[in-house]
Design a protein around this motif. Sequence first.
Motif, PDB file in Angstrom:
ATOM      1  N   ALA A  28       0.813  -1.226   0.000  1.00  0.00           N
ATOM      2  CA  ALA A  28       0.000   0.000   0.000  1.00  0.00           C
ATOM      3  C   ALA A  28       0.845   1.273   0.000  1.00  0.00           C
ATOM      4  CB  ALA A  28      -0.926   0.006   1.210  1.00  0.00           C
ATOM      5  N   GLU A  29       2.153   1.134   0.278  1.00  0.00           N
ATOM      6  CA  GLU A  29       3.024   2.315   0.265  1.00  0.00           C
ATOM      7  C   GLU A  29       3.361   2.753  -1.155  1.00  0.00           C
ATOM      8  OE1 GLU A  29       6.689   1.567   2.373  1.00  0.00           O
ATOM      9  OE2 GLU A  29       5.617   0.477   3.934  1.00  0.00           O
ATOM     10  N   ILE A  30       3.049   1.905  -2.148  1.00  0.00           N
ATOM     11  CA  ILE A  30       3.500   2.188  -3.518  1.00  0.00           C
ATOM     12  C   ILE A  30       2.308   2.408  -4.437  1.00  0.00           C
ATOM     13  CG2 ILE A  30       4.785   1.290  -5.499  1.00  0.00           C
ATOM     14  CD1 ILE A  30       5.819  -0.461  -2.613  1.00  0.00           C
ATOM     15  N   LYS A  31       2.321   3.544  -5.122  1.00  0.00           N
ATOM     16  CA  LYS A  31       1.239   3.891  -6.027  1.00  0.00           C
ATOM     17  C   LYS A  31       1.716   3.777  -7.469  1.00  0.00           C
ATOM     18  CE  LYS A  31      -2.339   7.433  -6.156  1.00  0.00           C
ATOM     19  NZ  LYS A  31      -3.435   6.570  -5.687  1.00  0.00           N
ATOM     20  N   ILE A  32       0.909   3.130  -8.292  1.00  0.00           N
ATOM     21  CA  ILE A  32       1.230   3.054  -9.717  1.00  0.00           C
ATOM     22  C   ILE A  32       0.570   4.241 -10.413  1.00  0.00           C
ATOM     23  CG2 ILE A  32       1.024   1.689 -11.828  1.00  0.00           C
ATOM     24  CD1 ILE A  32       0.774  -0.816 -10.065  1.00  0.00           C
ATOM     25  N   VAL A  33       1.411   5.073 -11.024  1.00  0.00           N
ATOM     26  CA  VAL A  33       0.908   6.238 -11.760  1.00  0.00           C
ATOM     27  C   VAL A  33       1.375   6.076 -13.211  1.00  0.00           C
ATOM     28  CG1 VAL A  33       0.931   8.762 -11.937  1.00  0.00           C
ATOM     29  CG2 VAL A  33       0.980   7.679  -9.683  1.00  0.00           C
ATOM     30  N   GLY A  51      -8.234  -0.707 -10.705  1.00  0.00           N
ATOM     31  CA  GLY A  51      -7.987  -0.015  -9.444  1.00  0.00           C
ATOM     32  C   GLY A  51      -6.921   1.065  -9.532  1.00  0.00           C
ATOM     33  N   ILE A  52      -6.577   1.480 -10.746  1.00  0.00           N
ATOM     34  CA  ILE A  52      -5.588   2.557 -10.909  1.00  0.00           C
ATOM     35  C   ILE A  52      -6.348   3.854 -11.165  1.00  0.00           C
ATOM     36  CG2 ILE A  52      -3.752   3.453 -12.407  1.00  0.00           C
ATOM     37  CD1 ILE A  52      -2.848   0.518 -12.780  1.00  0.00           C
ATOM     38  N   ASP A  53      -6.158   4.831 -10.274  1.00  0.00           N
ATOM     39  CA  ASP A  53      -6.978   6.043 -10.360  1.00  0.00           C
ATOM     40  C   ASP A  53      -6.154   7.311 -10.516  1.00  0.00           C
ATOM     41  OD1 ASP A  53      -5.811   6.360  -7.916  1.00  0.00           O
ATOM     42  OD2 ASP A  53      -7.682   6.540  -6.786  1.00  0.00           O
ATOM     43  N   THR A  54      -4.850   7.165 -10.782  1.00  0.00           N
ATOM     44  CA  THR A  54      -3.990   8.331 -10.972  1.00  0.00           C
ATOM     45  C   THR A  54      -3.123   8.073 -12.197  1.00  0.00           C
ATOM     46  OG1 THR A  54      -3.924   8.604  -8.580  1.00  0.00           O
ATOM     47  CG2 THR A  54      -2.333   9.872  -9.840  1.00  0.00           C
ATOM     48  N   LYS A  75      -7.186  11.152 -10.874  1.00  0.00           N
ATOM     49  CA  LYS A  75      -6.306  12.245 -10.472  1.00  0.00           C
ATOM     50  C   LYS A  75      -5.199  12.298 -11.524  1.00  0.00           C
ATOM     51  CE  LYS A  75      -6.559  11.104  -5.569  1.00  0.00           C
ATOM     52  NZ  LYS A  75      -7.407  10.006  -5.901  1.00  0.00           N
ATOM     53  N   ILE A  76      -4.799  13.494 -11.889  1.00  0.00           N
ATOM     54  CA  ILE A  76      -3.794  13.654 -12.936  1.00  0.00           C
ATOM     55  C   ILE A  76      -2.543  14.305 -12.367  1.00  0.00           C
ATOM     56  CG2 ILE A  76      -3.291  14.694 -15.179  1.00  0.00           C
ATOM     57  CD1 ILE A  76      -6.357  14.708 -15.699  1.00  0.00           C
ATOM     58  N   ASP A  95      -3.510  17.310 -10.076  1.00  0.00           N
ATOM     59  CA  ASP A  95      -3.453  17.175  -8.621  1.00  0.00           C
ATOM     60  C   ASP A  95      -2.025  17.268  -8.091  1.00  0.00           C
ATOM     61  OD1 ASP A  95      -5.906  15.393  -9.616  1.00  0.00           O
ATOM     62  OD2 ASP A  95      -6.327  16.283  -7.637  1.00  0.00           O
ATOM     63  N   MET A  96      -1.069  17.097  -8.984  1.00  0.00           N
ATOM     64  CA  MET A  96       0.333  17.208  -8.575  1.00  0.00           C
ATOM     65  C   MET A  96       1.171  17.531  -9.804  1.00  0.00           C
ATOM     66  SD  MET A  96       2.887  14.391  -6.811  1.00  0.00           S
ATOM     67  CE  MET A  96       1.933  14.085  -5.343  1.00  0.00           C
ATOM     68  N   ILE A  97       2.224  18.323  -9.610  1.00  0.00           N
ATOM     69  CA  ILE A  97       3.194  18.562 -10.678  1.00  0.00           C
ATOM     70  C   ILE A  97       4.509  17.946 -10.215  1.00  0.00           C
ATOM     71  CG2 ILE A  97       4.414  20.313 -12.039  1.00  0.00           C
ATOM     72  CD1 ILE A  97       1.867  22.097 -11.728  1.00  0.00           C
ATOM     73  N   GLN A  98       4.912  16.878 -10.905  1.00  0.00           N
ATOM     74  CA  GLN A  98       6.057  16.085 -10.438  1.00  0.00           C
ATOM     75  C   GLN A  98       7.387  16.606 -10.956  1.00  0.00           C
ATOM     76  OE1 GLN A  98       6.080  11.892 -10.869  1.00  0.00           O
ATOM     77  NE2 GLN A  98       4.032  11.572 -10.041  1.00  0.00           N
ATOM     78  N   SER A  99       7.331  17.567 -11.887  1.00  0.00           N
ATOM     79  CA  SER A  99       8.534  17.869 -12.649  1.00  0.00           C
ATOM     80  C   SER A  99       8.957  19.320 -12.475  1.00  0.00           C
ATOM     81  CB  SER A  99       8.269  17.558 -14.118  1.00  0.00           C
ATOM     82  OG  SER A  99       6.952  17.986 -14.475  1.00  0.00           O
ATOM     83  N   VAL A 100       9.025  19.764 -11.226  1.00  0.00           N
ATOM     84  CA  VAL A 100       9.401  21.147 -10.946  1.00  0.00           C
ATOM     85  C   VAL A 100      10.925  21.239 -10.832  1.00  0.00           C
ATOM     86  CG1 VAL A 100       9.454  22.724  -8.989  1.00  0.00           C
ATOM     87  CG2 VAL A 100       7.257  21.963  -9.908  1.00  0.00           C
TER      88      VAL A 100
END
Length: 243
Positions: A28-33, A51-54, A75-76, A95-100
């Motif tokens: 549960a600690e790991i999210k597949i995006v 079950g993948i929602d992001t 969620k994007i 919902d998040m910007i990963q590449s700042v």
Amino acid sequence: MTDSLIFNAEQIKREISECAREAGREEAEIKIVPATKTVSAERINLLLDCGIDTIGENRVQELLEKYDALDKRFKIHFIGKLQTNKVKYIIDKVDMIQSVDTLRLCEEISKRAKSIGRIMEVLVEVNIGHEESKSGVMPEDVVDFVKEAARFDGIKIVGLMTIPPAKPADFQSSDGVSQKVYNCEAYFKKVKELSLDILNENVDNVIMRELSMGMSADYCEAVKCGATIVRPGRAIFGERIYK
Ligand SMILES: *Cc1c(COP(=O)(O)O)cnc(C)c1O
């Protein structure tokens, strides 16, 4: 006919839970995006059944084109190179910007987020291999960068993201997917160490909840090194077809 992406996604989920267990971590600690560049909204929507929602999108234009057809439950995360002048188009969609990776970008995201009454979660992208072709903050500059960026109150830094150097061509396998396994762990470990360095600095407005690392070729290694987000693309959707 069932889309192979469902089968692939289920398989990756099983592998990740196994890698997590081997590393003494909880699944549960790991999210597949999944990285969904070039994939149609119709196919992306099938991910909800697994079950993948992001999802992770790379390009502003492509995201805008797909946006209306994407299931609103997603969620994007924005995971690609983001130009400052394009922040305004996506600020209310992600919902998040990963590449700042620049303070100018932090400032613009902060300003735009505040204008719609939000605080945007961001990850700082680290150029862990010092590659000229890649974006990202150089590893030796990351701690200072985070301290500076933390003063923008419309963003919240919640972790780090990285894309390690690709394996040299002569190591690549014919399917192109199982490359890069050679020493990615060394890079992933360095990013994990950087997140601990940042944690030690106790910077206001900064937490280190997420480590986004690991793509199709190396998500298990990333999980072993502490990833909380993995971003497989081709391993789920098949080879990308650019139009
Ligand atoms: C394309 C991409 C991925 C996925 O790459 P694959 O090799 O298809 O798994 C992950 N992260 C980012 C930032 C990407 O651009």
